[in-house]
Write a protein that holds these residues in place. Structure first.
Motif, PDB file in Angstrom:
ATOM      1  N   GLY A   1      56.013  24.075  25.995  1.00  0.00           N
ATOM      2  CA  GLY A   1      56.996  24.294  24.934  1.00  0.00           C
ATOM      3  C   GLY A   1      56.852  23.331  23.770  1.00  0.00           C
ATOM      4  O   GLY A   1      57.399  23.570  22.679  1.00  0.00           O
TER       5      GLY A   1
ATOM      6  N   ARG B   1      60.038  20.597  38.098  1.00  0.00           N
ATOM      7  CA  ARG B   1      59.245  21.706  37.574  1.00  0.00           C
ATOM      8  C   ARG B   1      57.750  21.525  37.782  1.00  0.00           C
ATOM      9  O   ARG B   1      56.975  22.456  37.552  1.00  0.00           O
ATOM     10  CB  ARG B   1      59.532  21.875  36.065  1.00  0.00           C
TER      11      ARG B   1
ATOM     12  N   PHE C   1      64.655  19.637  21.627  1.00  0.00           N
ATOM     13  CA  PHE C   1      64.326  19.566  23.043  1.00  0.00           C
ATOM     14  C   PHE C   1      62.812  19.678  23.239  1.00  0.00           C
ATOM     15  O   PHE C   1      62.163  18.816  23.831  1.00  0.00           O
ATOM     16  CB  PHE C   1      65.082  20.701  23.755  1.00  0.00           C
ATOM     17  N   HIS C   2      62.247  20.754  22.727  1.00  0.00           N
ATOM     18  CA  HIS C   2      60.805  20.973  22.693  1.00  0.00           C
ATOM     19  C   HIS C   2      60.418  21.226  21.226  1.00  0.00           C
ATOM     20  O   HIS C   2      61.262  21.662  20.441  1.00  0.00           O
ATOM     21  CB  HIS C   2      60.434  22.235  23.482  1.00  0.00           C
TER      22      HIS C   2
ATOM     23  N   GLN D   1      70.309  27.963  29.720  1.00  0.00           N
ATOM     24  CA  GLN D   1      69.444  26.992  30.428  1.00  0.00           C
ATOM     25  C   GLN D   1      68.406  26.391  29.478  1.00  0.00           C
ATOM     26  O   GLN D   1      67.311  26.000  29.893  1.00  0.00           O
ATOM     27  CB  GLN D   1      68.737  27.657  31.617  1.00  0.00           C
ATOM     28  N   ASP D   2      68.769  26.297  28.193  1.00  0.00           N
ATOM     29  CA  ASP D   2      67.903  25.686  27.178  1.00  0.00           C
ATOM     30  C   ASP D   2      66.621  26.473  26.909  1.00  0.00           C
ATOM     31  O   ASP D   2      65.658  25.922  26.365  1.00  0.00           O
ATOM     32  CB  ASP D   2      67.488  24.254  27.554  1.00  0.00           C
TER      33      ASP D   2
ATOM     34  N   ASP E   1      63.542  26.746  37.423  1.00  0.00           N
ATOM     35  CA  ASP E   1      63.195  26.921  36.000  1.00  0.00           C
ATOM     36  C   ASP E   1      61.860  27.634  35.791  1.00  0.00           C
ATOM     37  O   ASP E   1      61.338  27.660  34.680  1.00  0.00           O
ATOM     38  CB  ASP E   1      63.166  25.559  35.309  1.00  0.00           C
TER      39      ASP E   1
ATOM     40  N   GLU F   1      55.937  29.345  30.026  1.00  0.00           N
ATOM     41  CA  GLU F   1      55.222  28.746  28.902  1.00  0.00           C
ATOM     42  C   GLU F   1      54.929  27.259  29.105  1.00  0.00           C
ATOM     43  O   GLU F   1      53.926  26.737  28.593  1.00  0.00           O
ATOM     44  CB  GLU F   1      56.052  28.898  27.622  1.00  0.00           C
ATOM     45  N   ASP F   2      55.779  26.581  29.856  1.00  0.00           N
ATOM     46  CA  ASP F   2      55.623  25.132  29.971  1.00  0.00           C
ATOM     47  C   ASP F   2      54.458  24.694  30.852  1.00  0.00           C
ATOM     48  O   ASP F   2      54.022  23.546  30.781  1.00  0.00           O
ATOM     49  CB  ASP F   2      56.940  24.515  30.472  1.00  0.00           C
TER      50      ASP F   2
ATOM     51  N   LEU G   1      67.747  23.255  35.339  1.00  0.00           N
ATOM     52  CA  LEU G   1      68.003  22.176  34.371  1.00  0.00           C
ATOM     53  C   LEU G   1      68.605  22.721  33.090  1.00  0.00           C
ATOM     54  O   LEU G   1      68.177  23.754  32.584  1.00  0.00           O
ATOM     55  CB  LEU G   1      66.679  21.485  34.010  1.00  0.00           C
TER      56      LEU G   1
ATOM     57  N   ARG H   1      59.865  15.462  27.574  1.00  0.00           N
ATOM     58  CA  ARG H   1      58.962  16.035  28.579  1.00  0.00           C
ATOM     59  C   ARG H   1      57.487  15.704  28.346  1.00  0.00           C
ATOM     60  O   ARG H   1      56.710  15.602  29.290  1.00  0.00           O
ATOM     61  CB  ARG H   1      59.122  17.563  28.606  1.00  0.00           C
TER      62      ARG H   1
ATOM     63  N   CYS I   1      59.542  30.534  25.584  1.00  0.00           N
ATOM     64  CA  CYS I   1      59.455  29.914  26.919  1.00  0.00           C
ATOM     65  C   CYS I   1      59.168  30.896  28.030  1.00  0.00           C
ATOM     66  O   CYS I   1      58.612  30.535  29.055  1.00  0.00           O
ATOM     67  CB  CYS I   1      60.769  29.234  27.283  1.00  0.00           C
TER      68      CYS I   1
HETATM   69  C1  CIR Z   1      64.012  23.174  31.388  1.00  0.00           C
HETATM   70  O1  CIR Z   1      64.896  22.322  31.181  1.00  0.00           O
HETATM   71  O2  CIR Z   1      62.855  22.859  31.637  1.00  0.00           O
HETATM   72  C2  CIR Z   1      64.397  24.630  31.331  1.00  0.00           C
HETATM   73  N1  CIR Z   1      65.769  24.777  31.719  1.00  0.00           N
HETATM   74  C3  CIR Z   1      64.190  25.184  29.943  1.00  0.00           C
HETATM   75  C4  CIR Z   1      62.753  25.189  29.518  1.00  0.00           C
HETATM   76  C5  CIR Z   1      62.558  25.866  28.210  1.00  0.00           C
HETATM   77  N2  CIR Z   1      61.187  25.968  27.914  1.00  0.00           N
HETATM   78  C6  CIR Z   1      60.690  25.905  26.692  1.00  0.00           C
HETATM   79  O3  CIR Z   1      61.391  25.625  25.741  1.00  0.00           O
HETATM   80  N3  CIR Z   1      59.386  26.093  26.580  1.00  0.00           N
END
Ligand code: CIR
Length: 254
Positions: free
Chosen positions: A116, A86, A161-162, A243-244, A61, A66-67, A19, A132, A249
């Motif tokens: 995150g 995920r 994003f997070h 990938q963000d 991913d 961390e997520d 993602l 998320r 993370c």
């Molecule tokens: C995602 O979209 O879930 C991953 N490509 C990136 C997650 C990054 N995680 C974070 O910031 N804790």
């Protein structure tokens, strides 16, 4: 707080199809592996023991460990990741954490939550509501944390994003802040290290014992963090950023 342990996970080849919302191009897998190895080495330099999980091609991913959990010294919270692709990552993370923890809590549907979106600063937690992490997930975590004697503040995100995309806690009441957090009242009581819009990516840095690990190429961030009294380690994060992802993370630190 002193960290003794870290869990990280080597990215699989499927990472390049994971993602992302960025338009930075497709990651180079070989380069990513080199960057990930340097990340693990940097953590070792910080004095932690690293548990390195093997790649899982079915979860592109999953290197972003961390997520899947929120950790304190006493207990683990297994999250309920908000991205469908995920969600299954939590199975392996819970099993890895069983070697270290006895006390587990769980975020349950319809609540969703990504690690995150969670920042700990001493006795306080900040919980972002994002694409998320939903309100119910945030509410569940707040209840768990308050039940354990922590303070918890829910922060609806506007653009990030997070939550941790734009903020990091260095200890000693020092908070690294960017973008929408610059003048957010929740962080008024901290001494702020302000990151410009141009350097925003470097707001996702991590204090690990005697060092602060920062992404390479952000001289002003490095200068400010050094000036605040911390030694820095710089890492090239180009393939992670595509990938963000950021520095926080890629590991669970506890
Ligand atoms: C995602 O979209 O879930 C991953 N490509 C990136 C997650 C990054 N995680 C974070 O910031 N804790």
């Amino acid at each position: 707080s002193i960290f003794k342990n870290v869990i990280a996970k080597t990215p699989g080849k499927s990472y390049v199809g994971g993602l992302t919302t960025s338009d930075l191009g497709t990651p180079d897998y070989d380069k990513l592996l080199v960057q990930h190895e340097a990340y693990v080495e940097a953590l070792k330099k910080c004095g932690v023991e690293v548990t390195l999980l093997s790649p899982s091609e079915e979860f592109p991913d999953s290197t972003f460990v961390e997520d899947a959990a929120v950790l304190t010294s006493e207990f683990a919270v297994i999250t309920n990741p908000g991205a469908e692709s995920r969600n299954g990552e939590i199975v392996e993370i819970e099993s890895a954490l069983k070697d270290f923890y006895e006390k587990f809590y769980y975020i349950k549907a319809p609540g969703t939550l990504d690690g995150g979106d969670i920042l700990q600063a001493d006795n306080s937690f900040y919980i972002g509501i994002s694409e998320r992490t939903n309100e119910e997930g945030a509410r569940q975590l707040k209840e768990i944390l308050e039940g354990e004697g922590f303070e918890a503040t829910i922060i609806p995100l506007k653009k990030f994003f997070h939550l941790k995309t734009g903020i990091a806690y260095l200890g000693n009441n020092k908070m690294v802040v960017a973008g929408e957090f610059l003048d957010h009242p929740a962080f008024d009581s901290y001494e702020k290290i302000v990151i410009s819009a141009e350097d925003e990516y470097s707001a996702n840095c991590i204090r690990v014992n005697d060092y602060v690990i920062i992404p390479k190429g952000y001289e002003e961030t490095k200068r400010q963090i050094n000036e605040a009294g911390y030694e820095t380690i710089e890492l090239d994060m180009s393939e992670v950023r595509k990938q963000d992802g950021g520095l926080s993370c890629l590991s669970l630190r506890f």
